[in-house]
Design a protein around this motif. Structure first.
Motif, mmCIF file in Angstrom:
data_model
loop_
_atom_site.group_PDB
_atom_site.id
_atom_site.type_symbol
_atom_site.label_atom_id
_atom_site.label_comp_id
_atom_site.label_asym_id
_atom_site.label_seq_id
_atom_site.Cartn_x
_atom_site.Cartn_y
_atom_site.Cartn_z
ATOM 1 N N GLY A 174 0.797 -1.217 0.000
ATOM 2 C CA GLY A 174 0.000 0.000 0.000
ATOM 3 C C GLY A 174 0.830 1.267 0.000
ATOM 4 N N VAL A 175 1.977 1.235 -0.711
ATOM 5 C CA VAL A 175 2.880 2.390 -0.731
ATOM 6 C C VAL A 175 3.155 2.804 -2.173
ATOM 7 C CG1 VAL A 175 3.948 1.779 1.460
ATOM 8 C CG2 VAL A 175 4.936 0.910 -0.679
ATOM 9 N N GLN A 176 3.683 4.016 -2.323
ATOM 10 C CA GLN A 176 4.003 4.566 -3.632
ATOM 11 C C GLN A 176 5.515 4.539 -3.882
ATOM 12 O OE1 GLN A 176 1.447 5.575 -5.703
ATOM 13 N NE2 GLN A 176 0.130 4.780 -4.068
ATOM 14 N N VAL A 177 5.900 4.706 -5.135
ATOM 15 C CA VAL A 177 7.320 4.815 -5.478
ATOM 16 C C VAL A 177 7.891 6.035 -4.768
ATOM 17 C CG1 VAL A 177 8.996 5.126 -7.336
ATOM 18 C CG2 VAL A 177 6.930 3.759 -7.738
ATOM 19 N N PRO A 178 8.933 5.875 -3.967
ATOM 20 C CA PRO A 178 9.452 6.996 -3.184
ATOM 21 C C PRO A 178 10.168 8.023 -4.054
ATOM 22 C CG PRO A 178 10.886 5.098 -2.942
ATOM 23 C CD PRO A 178 9.690 4.627 -3.721
ATOM 24 N N LYS A 179 10.008 9.291 -3.691
ATOM 25 C CA LYS A 179 10.682 10.369 -4.412
ATOM 26 C C LYS A 179 11.875 10.920 -3.638
ATOM 27 C CE LYS A 179 6.618 11.810 -7.047
ATOM 28 N NZ LYS A 179 5.708 12.945 -7.386
ATOM 29 N N THR A 180 11.909 10.661 -2.334
ATOM 30 C CA THR A 180 13.040 11.096 -1.514
ATOM 31 C C THR A 180 13.561 9.917 -0.703
ATOM 32 O OG1 THR A 180 11.692 11.693 0.403
ATOM 33 C CG2 THR A 180 12.034 13.402 -1.276
ATOM 34 N N ILE A 181 14.779 10.054 -0.187
ATOM 35 C CA ILE A 181 15.352 8.990 0.654
ATOM 36 C C ILE A 181 14.517 8.799 1.905
ATOM 37 C CG2 ILE A 181 17.348 8.363 2.069
ATOM 38 C CD1 ILE A 181 19.143 9.611 -0.046
ATOM 39 N N ASP A 182 14.013 9.895 2.464
ATOM 40 C CA ASP A 182 13.175 9.802 3.656
ATOM 41 C C ASP A 182 11.929 8.967 3.376
ATOM 42 O OD1 ASP A 182 12.380 10.851 6.429
ATOM 43 O OD2 ASP A 182 10.674 11.460 5.192
ATOM 44 N N GLU A 183 11.282 9.206 2.236
ATOM 45 C CA GLU A 183 10.107 8.406 1.867
ATOM 46 C C GLU A 183 10.486 6.942 1.681
ATOM 47 O OE1 GLU A 183 8.333 10.057 -1.609
ATOM 48 O OE2 GLU A 183 7.838 11.977 -0.665
ATOM 49 N N MET A 184 11.637 6.711 1.072
ATOM 50 C CA MET A 184 12.079 5.343 0.845
ATOM 51 C C MET A 184 12.322 4.621 2.169
ATOM 52 S SD MET A 184 15.146 3.959 -1.621
ATOM 53 C CE MET A 184 16.463 4.833 -0.757
ATOM 54 N N ALA A 185 13.005 5.282 3.089
ATOM 55 C CA ALA A 185 13.276 4.666 4.385
ATOM 56 C C ALA A 185 11.996 4.328 5.128
ATOM 57 C CB ALA A 185 14.148 5.606 5.227
ATOM 58 N N THR A 186 10.984 5.168 4.975
ATOM 59 C CA THR A 186 9.715 4.970 5.681
ATOM 60 C C THR A 186 8.989 3.724 5.195
ATOM 61 O OG1 THR A 186 9.490 7.356 6.049
ATOM 62 C CG2 THR A 186 7.487 6.020 6.197
ATOM 63 N N ILE A 187 9.050 3.458 3.884
ATOM 64 C CA ILE A 187 8.266 2.342 3.345
ATOM 65 C C ILE A 187 8.999 1.001 3.370
ATOM 66 C CG2 ILE A 187 7.011 3.926 1.847
ATOM 67 C CD1 ILE A 187 8.547 2.735 -0.529
ATOM 68 N N LEU A 188 10.308 1.004 3.612
ATOM 69 C CA LEU A 188 11.051 -0.265 3.587
ATOM 70 C C LEU A 188 10.502 -1.303 4.563
ATOM 71 C CD1 LEU A 188 14.772 0.919 3.137
ATOM 72 C CD2 LEU A 188 13.141 0.166 1.395
ATOM 73 N N PRO A 189 10.259 -0.943 5.831
ATOM 74 C CA PRO A 189 9.695 -1.950 6.750
ATOM 75 C C PRO A 189 8.304 -2.422 6.342
ATOM 76 C CG PRO A 189 10.621 -0.090 7.970
ATOM 77 C CD PRO A 189 10.538 0.323 6.535
ATOM 78 N N GLU A 190 7.535 -1.537 5.701
ATOM 79 C CA GLU A 190 6.210 -1.911 5.226
ATOM 80 C C GLU A 190 6.300 -2.997 4.162
ATOM 81 O OE1 GLU A 190 3.058 -0.567 6.236
ATOM 82 O OE2 GLU A 190 4.387 0.038 7.875
ATOM 83 N N ILE A 191 7.296 -2.868 3.304
ATOM 84 C CA ILE A 191 7.468 -3.849 2.228
ATOM 85 C C ILE A 191 7.819 -5.217 2.792
ATOM 86 C CG2 ILE A 191 8.900 -4.471 0.243
ATOM 87 C CD1 ILE A 191 9.129 -1.465 -0.365
ATOM 88 N N THR A 192 8.766 -5.268 3.719
ATOM 89 C CA THR A 192 9.164 -6.575 4.264
ATOM 90 C C THR A 192 8.084 -7.178 5.163
ATOM 91 O OG1 THR A 192 10.336 -5.423 6.064
ATOM 92 C CG2 THR A 192 11.631 -6.076 4.139
ATOM 93 N N GLY B 170 12.262 -5.490 -2.614
ATOM 94 C CA GLY B 170 11.210 -4.614 -3.103
ATOM 95 C C GLY B 170 11.756 -3.612 -4.090
ATOM 96 N N MET B 171 12.997 -3.164 -3.842
ATOM 97 C CA MET B 171 13.629 -2.164 -4.699
ATOM 98 C C MET B 171 15.131 -2.409 -4.749
ATOM 99 S SD MET B 171 11.621 1.307 -3.425
ATOM 100 C CE MET B 171 11.892 0.922 -1.687
ATOM 101 N N VAL B 172 15.733 -2.035 -5.863
ATOM 102 C CA VAL B 172 17.186 -2.059 -6.007
ATOM 103 C C VAL B 172 17.590 -0.804 -6.771
ATOM 104 C CG1 VAL B 172 17.365 -4.580 -5.982
ATOM 105 C CG2 VAL B 172 17.105 -3.388 -8.164
ATOM 106 N N VAL B 173 18.861 -0.438 -6.655
ATOM 107 C CA VAL B 173 19.388 0.707 -7.404
ATOM 108 C C VAL B 173 20.473 0.188 -8.333
ATOM 109 C CG1 VAL B 173 20.617 2.904 -7.254
ATOM 110 C CG2 VAL B 173 18.842 2.348 -5.570
ATOM 111 N N MET B 174 20.273 0.403 -9.642
ATOM 112 C CA MET B 174 21.221 -0.087 -10.649
ATOM 113 C C MET B 174 21.216 0.862 -11.848
ATOM 114 S SD MET B 174 20.532 -4.222 -10.802
ATOM 115 C CE MET B 174 18.863 -4.045 -11.466
ATOM 116 N N THR B 175 22.167 0.657 -12.726
ATOM 117 C CA THR B 175 22.236 1.442 -13.951
ATOM 118 C C THR B 175 21.120 1.047 -14.912
ATOM 119 O OG1 THR B 175 23.569 1.916 -15.919
ATOM 120 C CG2 THR B 175 23.902 -0.213 -14.876
ATOM 121 N N SER B 176 20.697 2.001 -15.723
ATOM 122 C CA SER B 176 19.607 1.762 -16.676
ATOM 123 C C SER B 176 19.980 0.753 -17.748
ATOM 124 C CB SER B 176 19.200 3.082 -17.343
ATOM 125 O OG SER B 176 20.294 3.652 -18.054
ATOM 126 N N SER B 177 21.268 0.516 -17.955
ATOM 127 C CA SER B 177 21.681 -0.443 -18.982
ATOM 128 C C SER B 177 21.258 -1.869 -18.645
ATOM 129 C CB SER B 177 23.202 -0.390 -19.177
ATOM 130 O OG SER B 177 23.888 -0.751 -17.988
#
Length: 361
Positions: free
Chosen positions: A84-102, A189-196
């Motif tokens: 029930g969360v959205q794609v985060p736009k800031t690091i703070d938003e991302m940190a908030t939703i991580l426990p929700e995902i797991t 739930g999310m990873v950070v990688m290059t677009s290639s």
């Protein structure tokens, strides 16, 4: 930096981070002397602005960008929906939703990213309304990088302050193993990688779940965001033969042309460096079939001409310093202050050691 012109190539491919290897070489043929000139089919206006700045020193282009990619956030849309969360736009938003995902999905971790120089640079340089410096002297494009500007201008501290929230979430994996396969298997739930890697992820995931890509979350809500252009460029060398230099320039122009760039996109997923590629029917068909490819281009354009890679003198050493410090921070064995000092002092020592062995004026 040899003068063995008999065995020297006419054109070489280098990552932009390696420009320091040839910036002072007497046989480097600067693209500035050709691009946009009489009879040239390629101009600076044809290229992504950030890529022009990336391959420029003192405002003059030393090489021409060829391959380009952007650092992106890859996300499992099914997991976000379940949590029930959205794609985060800031690091703070991302940190908030991580426990929700797991807590609400089968994800083992909410996020996986190993932060080395590439990732840290992106989060440093996309700060502020017009971007920020990772290294001094305009990231080494108006002189040589001799100190870590981000340790003095507040951006490193600001990033670590926000990243502490990610660490404290308890749902973050700071080391990278088989990130492609693990994301495709639903471990994150999310990873950070290059677009290639978009074509690779698409093949691995198939139709097992819905996924998407977005610009990396910003440190602050009012940051410029986007990404800097990573990839490689083409550089010409002088072999005392004017005809070969002209032929080399023809080759370089072709490789940066819309037609060649769309072929590269179709086969590899790399972002076209030539903005006119957007107008080709082949490009429109490619992004219609894979819309996520357009996200990378938009992220690079969002970063503008101020978000550019730093020309650090010894990339591999500094990369290791940053990676080791960020892993310790992510695993909870180092405080934010420890991490700041490890990055600042370690990078400074690495640069000082390099310049003692390789003095510059």
């Amino acid at each position: 930096t040899t003068d063995d012109i008999a065995n020297m190539p006419d054109v070489i491919q280098l990552y932009s981070e390696s420009i320091n290897l040839i910036r002072d070489y007497s046989r480097t043929v600067w693209a500035e002397d050709y691009i946009g000139g009489e009879g040239s089919s390629l101009s600076k206006e044809d290229l992504i602005p950030g890529a022009v700045a990336e391959y420029s020193i003192g405002g003059k282009m030393i090489g021409v960008p060829w391959t380009a990619s952007a650092l992106l956030l890859y996300y499992n849309q099914d997991y976000l929906d379940q949590a029930g969360v959205q794609v985060p736009k800031t690091i703070d938003e991302m940190a908030t939703i991580l426990p929700e995902i797991t807590a609400k999905t089968d994800a083992e971790y909410g996020l996986n990213v190993r932060i080395n120089q590439y990732e840290l640079e992106n989060w440093i340089e996309t700060q502020g309304p017009e971007g920020s410096e990772f290294g001094n002297n305009n990231n080494g494009h108006d002189g040589y990088i001799t100190e870590l500007a981000c340790a003095e201008n507040g951006t490193l501290d600001k990033f670590l302050t926000e990243w502490q929230k990610v660490v404290d979430s308890g749902a973050y994996k700071p080391v990278r193993d088989s990130i492609n396969e693990e994301f495709a298997q639903g471990m994150y739930g999310m990873v950070v990688m290059t677009s290639s890697r978009i074509p690779t992820i698409n093949e691995l995931v198939g139709d097992s779940f819905h996924w998407g890509v977005a610009p990396i979350p910003t440190v602050s809500a009012d940051d410029i965001g986007g990404a800097y252009t990573s990839g490689s460029g083409l550089f010409m060398l002088d072999r005392d033969d004017e005809a070969k230099k002209e032929a080399s320039w023809e080759f370089v122009q072709f490789m940066a042309s819309p037609e060649a760039q769309v072929l590269w996109l179709e086969e590899t997923g790399y972002t076209p460096v030539n903005v006119n590629t957007q107008e080709l029917d082949a490009y429109k068909s490619a992004v219609e079939a894979e819309p996520r490819l357009q996200v990378a281009y938009d992220a690079l354009m969002q970063g503008g001409e101020h978000v550019i890679p730093a020309l650090v003198p010894n990339n591999s050493t500094i990369d290791t310093v940053i990676e080791d410090a960020m892993i310790a921070f992510g695993q909870g064995s180092a405080t934010k202050e420890d991490t700041f000092n490890a990055i600042k002092d370690g990078c400074q020592r690495a640069m000082d050691d390099y310049y003692r062995a390789n003095p510059v004026s």
